[in-house]
Design an enzyme around this catalytic site. Structure first.
Site, PDB file in Angstrom:
ATOM      1  N   GLU A 437       2.376 -57.963  46.243  1.00 47.84           N
ATOM      2  CA  GLU A 437       3.657 -58.309  45.596  1.00 47.84           C
ATOM      3  C   GLU A 437       3.504 -58.309  44.079  1.00 47.84           C
ATOM      4  O   GLU A 437       4.160 -59.063  43.368  1.00 47.84           O
ATOM      5  CB  GLU A 437       4.185 -59.676  46.056  1.00 47.84           C
ATOM      6  CG  GLU A 437       4.772 -59.694  47.424  1.00 47.84           C
ATOM      7  CD  GLU A 437       5.676 -58.519  47.696  1.00 47.84           C
ATOM      8  OE1 GLU A 437       6.376 -58.086  46.765  1.00 47.84           O
ATOM      9  OE2 GLU A 437       5.660 -58.024  48.822  1.00 47.84           O
TER      10      GLU A 437
HETATM   11  C1  LIG Z   1      -3.124 -56.482  52.349  1.00 46.12           C
HETATM   12  C2  LIG Z   1      -2.046 -55.780  51.578  1.00 46.12           C
HETATM   13  C3  LIG Z   1      -0.745 -55.846  52.023  1.00 46.12           C
HETATM   14  C4  LIG Z   1       0.274 -55.177  51.326  1.00 46.12           C
HETATM   15  N1  LIG Z   1       1.550 -55.192  51.808  1.00 46.12           N
HETATM   16  C5  LIG Z   1       2.500 -54.405  51.227  1.00 46.12           C
HETATM   17  C6  LIG Z   1       3.788 -54.268  51.811  1.00 46.12           C
HETATM   18  O1  LIG Z   1       4.128 -54.898  52.806  1.00 46.12           O
HETATM   19  N2  LIG Z   1       4.662 -53.409  51.238  1.00 46.12           N
HETATM   20  C7  LIG Z   1       4.350 -52.693  50.136  1.00 46.12           C
HETATM   21  O2  LIG Z   1       5.177 -51.910  49.683  1.00 46.12           O
HETATM   22  N3  LIG Z   1       3.129 -52.822  49.534  1.00 46.12           N
HETATM   23  C8  LIG Z   1       2.205 -53.654  50.062  1.00 46.12           C
HETATM   24  N4  LIG Z   1       0.951 -53.766  49.488  1.00 46.12           N
HETATM   25  C9  LIG Z   1       0.672 -53.062  48.258  1.00 46.12           C
HETATM   26  C10 LIG Z   1       0.475 -53.986  47.062  1.00 46.12           C
HETATM   27  O3  LIG Z   1       1.706 -54.518  46.639  1.00 46.12           O
HETATM   28  C11 LIG Z   1      -0.267 -53.190  45.972  1.00 46.12           C
HETATM   29  O4  LIG Z   1      -1.590 -53.007  46.457  1.00 46.12           O
HETATM   30  C12 LIG Z   1      -0.283 -53.914  44.655  1.00 46.12           C
HETATM   31  O5  LIG Z   1       1.007 -53.977  44.104  1.00 46.12           O
HETATM   32  C13 LIG Z   1      -1.213 -53.229  43.633  1.00 46.12           C
HETATM   33  O6  LIG Z   1      -1.075 -51.830  43.648  1.00 46.12           O
HETATM   34  P1  LIG Z   1      -2.389 -50.913  43.783  1.00 46.12           P
HETATM   35  O7  LIG Z   1      -3.181 -51.425  44.929  1.00 46.12           O
HETATM   36  O8  LIG Z   1      -1.981 -49.503  43.821  1.00 46.12           O
HETATM   37  O9  LIG Z   1      -3.206 -51.206  42.464  1.00 46.12           O
HETATM   38  P2  LIG Z   1      -3.006 -50.489  41.052  1.00 46.12           P
HETATM   39  O10 LIG Z   1      -1.567 -50.436  40.717  1.00 46.12           O
HETATM   40  O11 LIG Z   1      -3.772 -49.224  41.041  1.00 46.12           O
HETATM   41  O12 LIG Z   1      -3.708 -51.542  40.089  1.00 46.12           O
HETATM   42  C14 LIG Z   1      -5.117 -51.572  39.858  1.00 46.12           C
HETATM   43  C15 LIG Z   1      -5.391 -52.557  38.706  1.00 46.12           C
HETATM   44  O13 LIG Z   1      -4.705 -52.108  37.516  1.00 46.12           O
HETATM   45  C16 LIG Z   1      -3.928 -53.145  36.976  1.00 46.12           C
HETATM   46  N5  LIG Z   1      -2.696 -52.598  36.388  1.00 46.12           N
HETATM   47  C17 LIG Z   1      -1.929 -51.595  36.864  1.00 46.12           C
HETATM   48  N6  LIG Z   1      -0.861 -51.396  36.063  1.00 46.12           N
HETATM   49  C18 LIG Z   1      -0.947 -52.308  35.070  1.00 46.12           C
HETATM   50  C19 LIG Z   1      -0.142 -52.645  33.932  1.00 46.12           C
HETATM   51  N7  LIG Z   1       1.001 -52.005  33.660  1.00 46.12           N
HETATM   52  N8  LIG Z   1      -0.545 -53.661  33.131  1.00 46.12           N
HETATM   53  C20 LIG Z   1      -1.673 -54.338  33.404  1.00 46.12           C
HETATM   54  N9  LIG Z   1      -2.470 -54.073  34.449  1.00 46.12           N
HETATM   55  C21 LIG Z   1      -2.115 -53.080  35.280  1.00 46.12           C
HETATM   56  C22 LIG Z   1      -3.615 -54.048  38.177  1.00 46.12           C
HETATM   57  O14 LIG Z   1      -3.313 -55.362  37.766  1.00 46.12           O
HETATM   58  C23 LIG Z   1      -4.897 -53.972  38.978  1.00 46.12           C
HETATM   59  O15 LIG Z   1      -5.814 -54.897  38.458  1.00 46.12           O
HETATM   60  C24 LIG Z   1      -0.051 -54.455  50.147  1.00 46.12           C
HETATM   61  C25 LIG Z   1      -1.363 -54.424  49.695  1.00 46.12           C
HETATM   62  C26 LIG Z   1      -2.349 -55.053  50.391  1.00 46.12           C
HETATM   63  C27 LIG Z   1      -3.778 -54.966  49.882  1.00 46.12           C
END
Ligand SMILES: Cc1cc2nc3c(=O)[nH]c(=O)nc-3n(C[C@H](O)[C@H](O)[C@H](O)COP(=O)(O)OP(=O)(O)OC[C@H]3O[C@@H](n4cnc5c(N)ncnc54)[C@H](O)[C@@H]3O)c2cc1C
Length: 570
Positions: A437
């Site tokens: 989230e």
């Molecule tokens: C167990 C689990 C359940 C989930 N359930 C759902 C669900 O039901 N529905 C759904 O749609 N998604 C879901 N997700 C997805 C989840 O919301 C994303 O994993 C999360 O938002 C982070 O995206 P990412 O994993 O691609 O990381 P990335 O976006 O690649 O981020 C990697 C790192 O970069 C940092 N970062 C990225 N952009 C910025 C910025 N602009 N400023 C500062 N720092 C930044 C982040 O903070 C993080 O530390 C789920 C994920 C998991 C692991």
């Protein structure tokens, strides 16, 4: 009988906050539904009594069914069978117990089979379920996607889908894709209108979708071909019975193992547009995510409660050097700080939930009749507070929850590293709260405008102006000094007039606001009930040290220092 509601006096304390009367009167439109539904409340006391009774049932199911199942669910986990999810056996039992007791669609209107609960008691139920099993709460709690349908879908869609949720249909929220995580503008899943079938068809892949095989999914997809940003995205409803979606795999995770995190393949999956085209991300996902973020804040508080209780009970029993470890300053200090952080998170959670309730309810009323000027002003005030407080509580409480889980394991010593004690699972479950989230960094991105526009400071000054007993003046004095330090630090950063510099200090500034606000909330709690004085005192001392540290860091930095932190891309 273990009851996770009645064994925790903090819950009733927050449920009976003075602002609840206003929330309930608005939510119940002056109790006008009594004529239509015999189970609708006739006055404030009647409504409060029904929340209390329903939460008793939630507490009992949590204590008697969900918590005892948690270990088995964690060991068994869900499976994929023929492209669909099969829950762990305990998960099915948990869900059946809640459905049988009518605990789905809690916040939905009565005409769709819901209980018309305000957000406060609904979030309280999520807090309780999370303490019992943080993985399971995701499956049950995704019912709050129905709020988005209720807010933005057509009357026909509401009439079709909402009653299903109220009798137990589970939901999912399909946003994330392999190349679209924090940056949802990059979503690629394709939505195209098919003239022949007279429906939208979805094609593509979604990743990390919790309960992705749920009955009703809200899916973000690109309806405007050739576009690249958020303005080309729309929101769709997909019903599992219509087919076209298979679960390619369930992720192998560190924690919340009972909650199936799915990779989904959409192949000509029929779907219905929600609301207007192109508003998917800009409007609907924002509302959806705000609801879900509050849910994760509740999950974080529930996990913190579980971690604190496990640590306290272990510390009272474990004897070393001839006495219970609870009697060593190093251990009792850790426990008291855990309790203070738990109380602070919970207080911020329910303050935010009240703001959400008021903002949302006024907005619903504005669709039924013209609001009076003072009502309109209140709606705007509470919507703004809800917008800033939601990322604040998600960010702060999820980080605190991780800290509590860490300390709970520490208090268990070597035993905490073993699967013999629940803290091992609690520690693994806690880790996700500051990631999904929106990571803490993304909550800061959402909350920083509360700092830069002065909205947090204005609210802090409102808390300062609230009357409290003279006995608590020492807390207020400390909080005023912190608020001045916060104001000074923000002025220092803003004076540089550089966005990157603001971003560099954003987390520090948001945390300062968070610590001060939580400090004030605990002071106000102590004003209502001296039981909270201990946490108010301990938290204020901690907050003072944190605010001072951040203020020192900010005050001693300049824009020229950023270079020493930067990396060259390989
Ligand atoms: C167990 C689990 C359940 C989930 N359930 C759902 C669900 O039901 N529905 C759904 O749609 N998604 C879901 N997700 C997805 C989840 O919301 C994303 O994993 C999360 O938002 C982070 O995206 P990412 O994993 O691609 O990381 P990335 O976006 O690649 O981020 C990697 C790192 O970069 C940092 N970062 C990225 N952009 C910025 C910025 N602009 N400023 C500062 N720092 C930044 C982040 O903070 C993080 O530390 C789920 C994920 C998991 C692991």
């Amino acid at each position: 009988m273990t009851n996770y509601y009645s064994d925790n006096r903090d819950l009733k304390f927050h449920l009976t906050h003075p602002l609840m009367e206003k929330i309930v009167v608005l939510k119940e439109r002056n109790f006008s539904e009594k004529q239509e539904f015999d189970f609708a409340p006739m006055d404030f006391e009647d409504a409060m009594d029904s929340y209390d009774k329903v939460l008793e049932v939630v507490g009992e199911i949590c204590g008697e069914v969900i918590a005892p199942n948690a270990e088995g669910v964690d060991a068994e986990g869900p499976r994929v069978v023929d492209g669909h999810v099969q829950y762990a056996s305990g998960t099915r039992l948990n869900l059946d117990a809640l459905i049988k007791s009518g605990l789905m669609g809690m916040s939905l209107p009565r005409r769709f089979g819901g209980l018309n609960f305000p957000i406060v008691p609904y979030i309280m139920a999520a807090d309780i379920v999370s303490r019992a099993d943080a993985g399971f709460v995701n499956i049950w709690g995704l019912q709050d996607c129905a709020e988005t349908i209720n807010e933005f879908a057509s009357e026909e869609q509401k009439a079709e889908y909402l009653p299903q949720v109220a009798v137990g249909a589970t939901m999912a929220m399909g946003l994330t894709e392999p190349d679209a995580g924090s940056d949802l503008q990059a979503v690629q899943l394709k939505a195209a209108w098919n003239d022949e079938k007279e429906t939208w068809l979805l094609n593509g892949v979604k990743r990390f979708i919790t309960n992705g095989d749920g009955d009703i999914s809200l899916v973000l997809a690109r309806s405007e071909q050739g576009t690249k940003d958020g303005r080309g995205l729309s929101m769709f409803i997909h019903h599992k019975a219509k087919g076209g979606v298979t679960v390619r795999r369930i992720e192998h995770k560190m924690g919340i193992i009972g909650s199936p995190t799915c990779e989904l393949v959409f192949k000509d999956a029929p779907a219905e547009l929600v609301g207007e085209r192109k508003l998917g991300l800009i409007k609907y996902v924002m509302a959806l995510m705000n609801g879900a973020r509050l849910g994760i804040a509740a999950q974080s508080v529930g996990i913190s409660e579980a971690a604190y209780r496990e640590a306290l009970s272990f510390a009272g029993e474990r004897v070393q050097f001839g006495k219970a470890i609870l009697r060593f300053p190093a251990v009792y200090e850790m426990l008291s700080v855990m309790k203070a952080k738990l109380d602070a998170s919970r207080s911020l959670l329910y303050e935010t939930a009240r703001f959400v309730d008021l903002g949302k309810t006024y907005s619903q009323i504005s669709e039924e009749r013209r609001l009076e000027p003072e009502e309109r002003a209140e709606m705007k005030k509470y919507q703004k507070l809800a917008d800033f407080f939601t990322p604040l509580v998600k960010g702060m409480s999820s980080e605190f929850c991780n800290q509590l889980a860490y300390d709970a394991v520490q208090i268990h010593g070597g035993s905490g590293f073993m699967k013999d004690y629940p803290v091992e699972r609690i520690y693994r479950d806690a880790r996700i709260t500051s990631i999904y989230e929106g990571t803490t960094q993304l909550q800061v991105v959402a909350a920083i405008r509360g700092v830069t526009t002065g909205a947090f400071l204005a609210r802090i000054r409102e808390y300062e102006a609230m009357k409290t007993d003279p006995e608590l003046a020492f807390l207020k004095r400390a909080l005023i000094i912190m608020s001045d330090e916060f104001e000074h630090a923000v002025n220092h950063v803003m004076a540089v007039n550089d966005n990157e510099y603001v971003d560099f200090h954003a987390r520090r500034m948001v945390e300062m606001a968070g610590y001060i606000i939580m400090g004030y909330l605990l002071m106000l709690d102590a004003n209502r009930d001296r039981e909270y004085l201990r946490s108010a005192r301990n938290f204020t001392r901690l907050a003072k040290a944190q605010v001072r540290a951040h203020s020192e860091f900010i005050g001693s930095s300049s824009i020229d220092d950023l270079g020493s932190y930067k990396y060259q891309q390989a």
